[in-house]
Structures are given as C-alpha cells and as structure tokens.
Design a protein around this motif. Structure first.
Motif, PDB file in Angstrom:
ATOM      1  N   ASP A  32     -14.675  85.333  95.521  1.00 52.50           N
ATOM      2  CA  ASP A  32     -14.505  86.468  95.995  1.00 52.50           C
ATOM      3  C   ASP A  32     -15.607  87.348  95.509  1.00 52.50           C
ATOM      4  N   ALA A  58     -16.462  90.485  99.285  1.00 53.64           N
ATOM      5  CA  ALA A  58     -15.355  90.736 100.318  1.00 53.64           C
ATOM      6  C   ALA A  58     -16.225  91.267 101.540  1.00 53.64           C
ATOM      7  N   GLY A  78     -13.976  91.555 104.538  1.00 51.93           N
ATOM      8  CA  GLY A  78     -12.506  91.650 103.997  1.00 51.93           C
ATOM      9  C   GLY A  78     -12.317  90.326 103.245  1.00 51.93           C
ATOM     10  N   SER A  79     -11.544  90.079 101.955  1.00 48.94           N
ATOM     11  CA  SER A  79     -11.536  89.024 101.461  1.00 48.94           C
ATOM     12  C   SER A  79     -10.822  87.939 102.220  1.00 48.94           C
ATOM     13  N   GLY A 126      -8.623  88.430  96.501  1.00 52.46           N
ATOM     14  CA  GLY A 126      -8.732  89.594  97.236  1.00 52.46           C
ATOM     15  C   GLY A 126      -8.966  90.962  96.651  1.00 52.46           C
ATOM     16  N   HIS A 127     -10.123  91.125  95.821  1.00 52.88           N
ATOM     17  CA  HIS A 127     -10.352  92.469  95.444  1.00 52.88           C
ATOM     18  C   HIS A 127     -11.111  93.004  96.761  1.00 52.88           C
ATOM     19  N   THR A 128     -11.351  94.450  96.577  1.00 52.97           N
ATOM     20  CA  THR A 128     -11.847  95.315  97.758  1.00 52.97           C
ATOM     21  C   THR A 128     -13.338  95.211  97.896  1.00 52.97           C
ATOM     22  N   LYS A 129     -13.818  95.833  98.737  1.00 57.24           N
ATOM     23  CA  LYS A 129     -15.171  96.023  98.662  1.00 57.24           C
ATOM     24  C   LYS A 129     -15.829  97.277  97.888  1.00 57.24           C
ATOM     25  N   GLU A 130     -14.917  98.012  97.684  1.00 57.24           N
ATOM     26  CA  GLU A 130     -14.987  99.233  96.776  1.00 57.24           C
ATOM     27  C   GLU A 130     -14.996  98.601  95.162  1.00 57.24           C
ATOM     28  N   TYR A 131     -14.311  97.616  95.035  1.00 60.02           N
ATOM     29  CA  TYR A 131     -14.346  97.074  93.611  1.00 60.02           C
ATOM     30  C   TYR A 131     -15.687  96.339  93.559  1.00 60.02           C
TER      31      TYR A 131
END
Length: 167
Positions: free
Chosen positions: A100, A105, A108-109, A114-119
C-alpha cells in the motif's frame, strides 16, 4: 531510550498509533477494531515507528527514498501478483501495508490494510510505514515474507540490512 508509555486517547480515528509528539503509543479501547489490533504484532509495529523516529533512520536517508522509487517501478509491472499475495498470504497485514505504501492508494487501496490517499500524501509516510513493517517482520521472524521482499524489492531490503543499530 526510556520505556515507551501507553496513553489512552479518546480520538475516534485512532485504534493504536505511535505519537512522535508525546513519544508514546496511544490507544483507544473504545474503537471497534481495538480488540482485533491490540496485540504484540501491532505493538511491535508501533515500536518500529518509535525507533525510526528516535534514530531518524528513514528521514535522513536518500538511499531509502531511491530504493522505494525503484520498488514502485517493480510494483507497477507486477501489481496483480502483489495484490494476489496480499490477499492470499498476508494474514497479519504487514506485507499489505508495504505494498500500500508503494502504491500510495493510487486507485483506492487494492491491498488488505487500506490507508487513504490523504494518509499517503503526508511527507515521509511511505518511508515510515515500510520501515515499521519490515522491522516487525524481522522481529517476528516472518522468513517467508522477508524472502518474498528480498526477491522482489532487493534495494529496500539491502538498505534495511545495512542499518547500524546503535543508540
């Protein structure tokens, strides 16, 4: 190093995390995933973040950044293989977190953690997560996963193996 304190948080977005600001591991026992994630493996992962932060391992390494970029190229050419490995072989989620981090992402992961794009948009989050996950895999002696990483991302593993563990 002093002992790592554990500090309860009421932040609804936190299950278990390392806080560089307080040099502690914060946890939220009210979080729905707390029972699932509060275990020795996840605590080891968070301690990996602390060690990285205290020794400034990933933040001071251009070599690590270059090895990650090379791994991203490999990820792009064999993404389906990495997705299959993540979903089939990665019971604990540490390999998936590495994948990931490499993928960030983009669509989308596709991986289990599944971390987010923002992370992933936070500067250095990819380096920190890759380090903490490899640290954990080494601590728990996950030889199969480490072998897979060596075969597919040799530069990342060479960097990790070259670390001088001096305090």
């Amino acid at each position: 190093f002093n002992a790592t304190p554990f500090v309860r948080t009421y932040n609804e977005g936190v299950v278990l995390a390392y806080s560089p600001r307080t040099e502690s591991i914060v946890y939220n026992p009210a979080h729905e995933k707390f029972r699932e994630l509060f275990n020795n493996y996840t605590i080891t992962h968070e301690l990996g973040h602390r060690i990285d932060h205290m020794l400034k391992i990933t933040s001071n390494s251009d070599e690590f950044a270059v090895s990650i970029e090379k791994a991203r190229i490999i990820m792009g050419t064999k993404k389906d293989m990495f997705i299959a490995y993540s979903r089939g072989e990665d019971k604990e989620g540490f390999i998936s977190d590495i994948f990931d981090a490499l993928d960030m992402a983009k669509d989308g992961s596709k991986f289990k953690t599944g971390h987010t794009k923002e992370y992933w948009s936070k500067l250095g989050s990819d380096r920190r997560e890759i380090f903490a996950n490899i640290f954990t895999l080494k601590c728990i002696r996950s030889e199969g996963h480490l072998k897979f990483l060596r075969e597919n991302f040799p530069e990342i593993m060479e960097f990790f193996d070259s670390i001088t563990w001096e305090v």
